[in-house]
Design a protein around this motif. Sequence first.
Motif, short mmCIF file in Angstrom:
data_model
loop_
_atom_site.label_atom_id
_atom_site.label_comp_id
_atom_site.label_asym_id
_atom_site.label_seq_id
_atom_site.Cartn_x
_atom_site.Cartn_y
_atom_site.Cartn_z
N GLN A 31 -78.09 60.54 -6.26
CA GLN A 31 -78.91 59.73 -5.36
C GLN A 31 -78.03 59.10 -4.31
N ALA A 32 -78.42 59.26 -3.04
CA ALA A 32 -77.62 58.72 -1.96
C ALA A 32 -77.92 57.24 -1.75
N SER A 33 -76.92 56.52 -1.31
CA SER A 33 -77.10 55.13 -0.91
C SER A 33 -77.35 55.08 0.58
N THR A 34 -78.07 54.05 1.02
CA THR A 34 -78.24 53.87 2.45
C THR A 34 -76.98 53.30 3.09
N ALA A 35 -76.05 52.83 2.27
CA ALA A 35 -74.79 52.34 2.81
C ALA A 35 -73.96 53.52 3.30
N THR A 36 -73.24 53.33 4.39
CA THR A 36 -72.41 54.38 4.93
C THR A 36 -71.07 54.39 4.21
N THR A 37 -70.76 55.50 3.55
CA THR A 37 -69.47 55.65 2.90
C THR A 37 -68.88 56.99 3.30
N PRO A 38 -67.59 57.06 3.57
CA PRO A 38 -66.99 58.33 3.96
C PRO A 38 -67.04 59.32 2.82
N ALA A 39 -67.15 60.61 3.16
CA ALA A 39 -67.08 61.64 2.14
C ALA A 39 -65.70 61.63 1.51
N ALA A 40 -65.64 62.02 0.24
CA ALA A 40 -64.34 62.09 -0.43
C ALA A 40 -63.44 63.04 0.34
N ALA A 41 -62.14 62.78 0.26
CA ALA A 41 -61.17 63.59 1.00
C ALA A 41 -61.38 65.06 0.67
N GLY A 42 -61.51 65.88 1.71
CA GLY A 42 -61.66 67.31 1.51
C GLY A 42 -63.05 67.74 1.12
N LYS A 43 -64.01 66.82 1.04
CA LYS A 43 -65.36 67.14 0.61
C LYS A 43 -66.33 67.17 1.79
N ALA A 52 -87.04 69.32 6.91
CA ALA A 52 -85.79 69.97 7.32
C ALA A 52 -84.71 68.96 7.69
N ALA A 53 -84.94 67.67 7.41
CA ALA A 53 -84.01 66.62 7.81
C ALA A 53 -82.79 66.61 6.89
N ILE A 54 -81.62 66.77 7.50
CA ILE A 54 -80.36 66.87 6.78
C ILE A 54 -79.32 65.98 7.45
N ARG A 55 -78.54 65.28 6.64
CA ARG A 55 -77.36 64.58 7.14
C ARG A 55 -76.13 65.22 6.51
N PRO A 285 -85.62 64.67 -2.15
CA PRO A 285 -85.33 63.91 -0.94
C PRO A 285 -84.59 62.61 -1.27
N GLY A 286 -83.51 62.36 -0.54
CA GLY A 286 -82.68 61.18 -0.80
C GLY A 286 -81.52 61.46 -1.71
N GLU A 287 -81.38 62.69 -2.19
CA GLU A 287 -80.24 63.05 -3.02
C GLU A 287 -79.25 63.87 -2.20
N LYS A 288 -77.98 63.76 -2.57
CA LYS A 288 -76.92 64.44 -1.85
C LYS A 288 -76.17 65.37 -2.78
N VAL A 289 -75.51 66.34 -2.16
CA VAL A 289 -74.64 67.26 -2.88
C VAL A 289 -73.29 67.25 -2.19
N ASP A 290 -72.23 67.09 -2.97
CA ASP A 290 -70.87 67.17 -2.43
C ASP A 290 -70.28 68.54 -2.69
N PHE A 291 -69.71 69.15 -1.67
CA PHE A 291 -69.06 70.45 -1.82
C PHE A 291 -67.56 70.29 -1.59
#
Length: 291
Positions: A31-43, A52-55, A285-291
């Motif tokens: 689940q994503a937070s509405t707070a802005t946090t940088p992606a992990a290094a290299g992710k 179709a809304a994507i961030r 919707p509202g969930e994120k995936v890190d690659f």
Amino acid sequence: MIRFRAVVLTAAVATLSACGTSPPTPTAVTQASTATTPAAAGKTEVLWLGQAAIRITSPGGKVIVIDPWLTTNPKTPAGFKQLSSLGKVDLILVTHAHNDHLGDAPALAQLNNAPIYNGGGMGQALVNLGMVPAALSQRFGKSGTVMPFGPAGPKITAVHAEHSSELTLKNATTGKDETHYGGEPVGYIVELENGFRIWHMGDTGLFGDMRLIGDRYKPDLVLIPIGGHFTMGPQDAAIAVRDMIRPRFAIPIHYQTSPQLRGTPEEFTAALGTGAATRVIVPQPGEKVDF
């Protein structure tokens, strides 16, 4: 407090020599937070917000938002209905002019002073209709590649989509809807700093050159419409993924937002079959995936 929950990742996993070097393995969907946090290094972080809304947050910290229909989208979580909740936005991509894709892009662009890039000819209409100032509308064309952040940053290529692109607005004087030229529909290949490639397909029907685009750009992840009625349904989407593009990962989008969009992820994975060499990831919707 942010709560994290895993989502089942379905379909078979395999290594495809056609996709070049191995990309990162995605971590659990959270689940994503509405707070802005940088992606992990290299992710790379991919957040789905309905339809179709994507961030996308790149490994270098660039934030690219695609098709930001949010404030009136019934599938967008309440925490993301306020455009400011997206945090920093560096660039906006719009696949075509329909309201469920163009959506809040003009307002989001002006809120963040972030340019809208469109590869289908819609940009001039946005300026001429007074929706954005000229400085926030950047045009390019299908097969064109732009590097908005310089050679070391993400690269974006516009590719074909099989759809339409009317731009409909309500005339403030007459109160009547007016339809204007909205350019052509496109999809986008977004190549990130580490070489990971995402194909946001926008709205599209099945077409033969998906194979050519897949062979040319070798996307690691496709964001693919499955709803049907206006786009591919689950069966056509499965043909595109399994027989033409052969990506490592697929995230279904553009489904069950309205009664016409009947396709489901379960139907999509069933149509792919047990021998498919693509991992299907199904965030809510509202969930994120890190690659």
